[in-house]
Design a protein around this motif. Structure first.
Motif, PDB file in Angstrom:
ATOM      1  N   GLU A   1      36.119 -29.716 -51.647  1.00 16.69           N
ATOM      2  CA  GLU A   1      37.703 -30.470 -51.507  1.00 16.69           C
ATOM      3  C   GLU A   1      37.824 -31.236 -52.869  1.00 16.69           C
TER       4      GLU A   1
ATOM      5  N   HIS B   1      38.878 -26.304 -50.704  1.00 16.55           N
ATOM      6  CA  HIS B   1      39.353 -27.143 -49.603  1.00 16.55           C
ATOM      7  C   HIS B   1      40.725 -27.930 -50.449  1.00 16.55           C
TER       8      HIS B   1
ATOM      9  N   ASP C   1      43.710 -30.710 -49.632  1.00 13.50           N
ATOM     10  CA  ASP C   1      44.098 -31.777 -48.767  1.00 13.50           C
ATOM     11  C   ASP C   1      45.478 -32.314 -49.418  1.00 13.50           C
TER      12      ASP C   1
ATOM     13  N   HIS D   1      45.636 -35.515 -51.165  1.00 14.46           N
ATOM     14  CA  HIS D   1      45.103 -35.647 -52.684  1.00 14.46           C
ATOM     15  C   HIS D   1      46.392 -34.819 -53.626  1.00 14.46           C
TER      16      HIS D   1
ATOM     17  N   HIS E   1      43.375 -29.818 -45.341  1.00 16.91           N
ATOM     18  CA  HIS E   1      43.452 -30.911 -44.830  1.00 16.91           C
ATOM     19  C   HIS E   1      45.215 -31.350 -44.750  1.00 16.91           C
TER      20      HIS E   1
ATOM     21  N   GLU F   1      43.829 -35.096 -40.955  1.00 20.47           N
ATOM     22  CA  GLU F   1      43.136 -36.030 -41.027  1.00 20.47           C
ATOM     23  C   GLU F   1      43.649 -37.564 -41.298  1.00 20.47           C
TER      24      GLU F   1
HETATM   25 MN    MN Z   1      40.433 -34.767 -46.999  1.00 20.35          MN
END
Ligand code: MN
Length: 312
Positions: free
Chosen positions: A170, A203, A205, A208, A231, A266
């Motif tokens: 991630e 990964h 997200d 981010h 995510h 999340e």
């Molecule tokens: Mn995350």
């Protein structure tokens, strides 16, 4: 006014709703939506809560794998017909993205412990910030620290491959690591530094990516065929759709590349506190109190995006 029978359009064609293939990647929910620790009661609350909100999977953090009883967890997952993923980030005291060989070794041991716990639970995905401490570094990563991270992760990937477990790295924003901040960085790290093991994926997200990427589409495309875990989180990590994160753009891009891996919600609030994670992630604000309402809303939001992007 009365309508005469002649004015009723009896010849109207029947309304046909074309239902094409529904886009159905598994939807997951992070355990911290429900519970900050993992006693049997906490685990049951989280697994049951995620299930009742409509999710297929729950992501169970393993920042300290010894705090998670794999046998109890496996039984609860089976009882509630739920799948799992596991995630962690390292700490500065046990960091493989370091020049200090003892610190790297502590990080290596933690990762292998997490892998054993994931295997005992029956998890297929070990994801998160596996390559670095989760926190603000005081400078960029050095070539030696980067090489240490790559070496340990190659070894972890080999061991995970034997267990049928996929690793997903991630990438996170600049305040949470100095090593992998974009999809492009992460894809290159897997390919060039790690030698492209087949069971290692990016990964992504949204929280981010929103900070570091030009667009969600560019981020998804930069992963190539190695996007393995997603995510979904808002810019403030609260209710989906309330912030400025381009979540519809992310779902469109995921559909366009036929992404079918897990998509996990999340969210963090000071209402549910984890000793390990909340302070590291700077969770200071109370963005929600009602876990069940938050999770049901998130599931409905994500499901609506899947339907919107299904091909008719
Ligand atoms: Mn995350």
């Amino acid at each position: 006014m009365w309508l005469t029978p002649g004015r009723i359009p009896t010849t109207a064609p029947p309304r046909v709703v074309k239902v094409g293939a529904l886009w159905q990647p598994p939807l997951g929910c992070h355990a911290l939506v429900f519970s900050g620790s993992w006693s049997r009661d906490d685990a049951e609350t989280a697994i049951k809560g995620a299930k009742e909100a409509g999710f297929d999977m729950i992501e169970i953090p393993l920042l300290d794998p010894r705090k998670v009883d794999p046998t109890m967890t496996k039984h609860l997952l089976e009882e509630h017909h739920m799948r799992s993923s596991n995630s962690l980030g390292l700490s500065f005291n046990a960091d493989i993205n370091s020049e200090d060989s003892e610190c790297v070794e502590r990080g290596r041991r933690l990762l292998f412990e997490a892998l054993s716990t994931a295997e005992a639970i029956g998890t297929r995905y070990l994801c998160g910030v596996l390559y670095s401490a989760l926190g603000k570094y005081s400078g960029p990563s050095s070539p030696r620290a980067r090489a240490n991270a790559a070496r340990v992760l190659r070894e972890l990937a080999d061991a995970a491959s034997d267990k049928g477990i996929t690793l997903a790295l991630e990438y996170v924003n600049r305040y949470e690591t100095n090593l992998l901040n974009t999809a492009r960085d992460t894809r290159a790290f897997i390919a060039e530094d790690m030698g492209d093991p087949k069971n290692v994926f990016v990964h992504l997200d949204s929280y981010h990516a929103h900070i570091e990427e030009n667009s969600m589409r560019e981020a998804v495309l930069a992963c190539g065929d190695r996007l393995g875990y997603v995510h979904i989180g808002e810019c403030h990590r609260g209710y989906l759709g309330q912030g400025s994160c381009d979540l519809p753009g992310l779902f469109r891009a995921l559909r366009d590349v036929d992404y079918n891996g897990p998509i996990t919600f999340e969210s963090f609030s000071s209402a549910v506190v984890s000793d390990d994670l909340s302070n590291t992630l700077a969770v200071w604000r109370n963005l929600w109190d009602d876990s069940d309402d938050l999770a049901s809303h998130a599931h409905a939001y994500m499901q609506a995006q899947l339907i919107l992007n299904s091909k008719h």
